[in-house]
Write a protein that holds these residues in place. Structure first.
Motif, short mmCIF file in Angstrom:
data_model
loop_
_atom_site.label_atom_id
_atom_site.label_comp_id
_atom_site.label_asym_id
_atom_site.label_seq_id
_atom_site.Cartn_x
_atom_site.Cartn_y
_atom_site.Cartn_z
N LYS A 271 17.14 3.45 104.96
CA LYS A 271 16.33 4.65 105.15
C LYS A 271 16.56 5.60 103.97
N LEU A 272 15.86 5.36 102.90
CA LEU A 272 16.04 6.20 101.72
C LEU A 272 15.49 7.59 101.98
N LYS A 273 16.32 8.61 101.72
CA LYS A 273 15.96 9.98 102.06
C LYS A 273 15.74 10.84 100.81
N LEU A 274 14.64 11.57 100.85
CA LEU A 274 14.35 12.59 99.84
C LEU A 274 14.58 13.94 100.49
N ASP B 217 8.36 3.05 102.28
CA ASP B 217 8.77 3.84 103.45
C ASP B 217 9.94 4.75 103.09
N VAL B 218 9.73 6.05 103.09
CA VAL B 218 10.79 7.01 102.79
C VAL B 218 10.82 8.10 103.85
N GLN B 219 11.95 8.78 103.92
CA GLN B 219 12.08 9.95 104.78
C GLN B 219 12.21 11.17 103.87
N TYR B 220 11.49 12.23 104.19
CA TYR B 220 11.52 13.46 103.38
C TYR B 220 11.93 14.62 104.28
N ILE B 221 13.03 15.28 103.90
CA ILE B 221 13.58 16.38 104.69
C ILE B 221 13.31 17.69 103.97
N LEU B 222 12.70 18.64 104.67
CA LEU B 222 12.42 19.96 104.12
C LEU B 222 13.31 20.97 104.84
N VAL B 223 14.12 21.68 104.07
CA VAL B 223 15.05 22.66 104.63
C VAL B 223 14.61 24.06 104.21
N GLY B 224 14.52 24.97 105.17
CA GLY B 224 14.15 26.35 104.86
C GLY B 224 13.05 26.84 105.78
N THR B 225 12.77 28.12 105.67
CA THR B 225 11.69 28.74 106.43
C THR B 225 10.91 29.66 105.50
N GLY B 226 9.80 30.17 105.99
CA GLY B 226 9.02 31.09 105.16
C GLY B 226 7.57 31.16 105.60
N ILE B 227 6.79 31.92 104.86
CA ILE B 227 5.42 32.21 105.25
C ILE B 227 4.52 30.97 105.18
N TYR B 228 4.94 29.94 104.45
CA TYR B 228 4.13 28.72 104.34
C TYR B 228 4.55 27.64 105.33
N GLU B 229 5.51 27.91 106.18
CA GLU B 229 6.05 26.86 107.05
C GLU B 229 4.98 26.24 107.92
N GLU B 230 4.21 27.04 108.63
CA GLU B 230 3.19 26.50 109.51
C GLU B 230 2.10 25.77 108.73
N ARG B 231 1.79 26.29 107.57
CA ARG B 231 0.79 25.65 106.71
C ARG B 231 1.26 24.27 106.28
N LEU B 232 2.53 24.15 105.93
CA LEU B 232 3.08 22.87 105.51
C LEU B 232 3.15 21.88 106.68
#
Length: 405
Positions: free
Chosen positions: A224-227, A255-270
């Protein structure tokens, strides 16, 4: 023991780990530290709360409150009382009053507040926009403190906060500051274009805690290669381009896993973007995360994506501490060539730079590292060595020792 007063607008703010690290650096160097701030933020919810407890930062806070009475009569009475009690300061008060952009009683209360801070040997301003009224008091000869100002990025992009125009805004500060600090050559060039004296500019990167941010002591899951990307979610941080790069890989059957850490005004958009692309099984959002948990997540990842881009008002990433933290954990970094990011890695050695917003190029570099585990490992080792040499606490502390002098 030399005393240092740090001046910051709001303290602490979640996105400003680098400010906390700077203060901790001064404490470790043996200086008596106080923190002057206009607003105390909730420490219990802050990602750096462990550092606050360890170094007792709450006990070092000074609220910049001039205690101005609400009524005009009260202001007049208290203002006159201050002048009579400190008649010896009437001349410098008069000079300051004439120099101040504010009139009425405000400059009087502000002056006497700062009169109580005259004994600090060093005043370290965090963000140039926090200069007032230090620059005027120093120029008038009232303050004798050594003045150091750290610029971090948005404070050099005019109009600042869509309000402050250049119009000689930093002229007094550039004249009286002893040292102007920036974290990359990119910001140094920005300072020079604003007519800052080059002989006052020092380039010092933000330090990385290489004890916390270190390579994993365990073997990563090769199946499970993670970005990973870390940062507040807004236009500048550009997470949408990381999502687009992952989408290209998925379409190619990678097949990759992508982890996004953080919050902000674009969170729902993303999140909506991920949902519309059908990538919920490949992309996850971790939200607000403290530094120790960020380190653990980095240790479980394989590749770090630095997705920052130029935003609509022309701002760019000045350094990007997370890029250094990822390399400290032994991760290759794939980044867009924007702002000061290029100075935080060695292209082709500790990671790769791609043209800004070129998601195809970013996807190609990810695929290259996926298909070459040995190359990925070699780059990761070089990344750790690079950070230990340039960004480690020891390397950076020696530079700050010279600055504080």
């Amino acid at each position: 023991m030399k005393s240092i007063l740090f001046k910051i607008w709001k303290f602490p703010k979640l996105s400003e780990t680098f400010v906390v690290n700077q203060i901790v650096t001064a404490i470790k160097l043996g200086y008596e530290v106080r923190i002057l701030t206009e607003e105390f933020c909730d420490i219990s919810e802050n990602a750096n709360k462990d550092l606050f407890r360890q170094y007792e930062l709450e006990n070092k806070l000074i609220l910049e409150d001039y205690n101005i009475p609400e009524t005009k009569r009260g202001r007049a009475f208290k203002g006159m009382s201050l002048i009579i009690k400190r008649w010896d300061l009437f001349k410098p008060l008069l000079i300051f009053y004439k120099s101040s952009n504010r009139k009425g009683f405000f400059p009087i209360f502000q002056f006497f507040f700062y009169a109580s801070l005259r004994n600090y040997e060093v005043i370290h301003i965090q963000f140039g926009t926090n200069k007032d009224p230090i620059d005027i008091l120093k120029k008038n000869g009232f303050l004798k403190s050594r003045i150091i100002t750290s610029f971090h990025g948005h404070d050099l992009h005019f109009p600042i906060n869509n309000q402050i125009l250049e119009d000689g805004y930093y002229d007094n500060l550039f004249e009286v500051a002893d040292v102007l600090v920036c974290n990359t050559t990119y910001l140094k060039e920005k300072l020079k274009t604003l007519r800052a004296p080059e002989n006052k500019i020092e380039t010092i990167p933000v330090t990385v805690d290489t004890d916390t941010f270190r390579p994993a002591a365990f073997h990563r899951d090769k199946n499970k290669l993670k970005l990973m990307t870390v940062g507040r979610m807004d236009q500048l941080k550009g997470q949408e381009y990381g999502i687009k790069a992952v989408n290209l890989l998925i379409k190619k059957g990678i097949d990759v896993q992508y982890i996004l850490v953080g919050t902000g005004i674009y969170e729902e958009r993303l999140k909506k973007m991920v949902d519309e692309l059908g990538l919920n099984g490949n992309i996850s959002f971790k939200g607000k995360t403290n530094p120790k948990d960020v380190a653990k997540l980095l240790q479980s990842a394989d590749i770090f994506l630095m997705t920052s881009v130029t935003n609509k008002v022309g701002m760019q990433e000045s350094q990007g501490l997370v890029t250094a933290e990822a390399q400290a954990c032994g991760l290759p970094v794939i980044a867009f060539d924007t702002g000061g990011v290029k100075y935080t890695l060695k292209d082709g050695q500790t990671g790769f730079l791609c043209r800004e917003k070129e998601v195809n190029a970013m996807a190609d570099k990810i695929e290259l590292l996926i298909n070459n585990p040995k190359l990925r490992e070699e780059i990761g080792k070089k990344a750790r060595e690079f950070i230990e040499k340039e960004y480690s606490e020891i390397a950076v502390m020696n530079k700050w020792q010279d600055i504080y002098g």
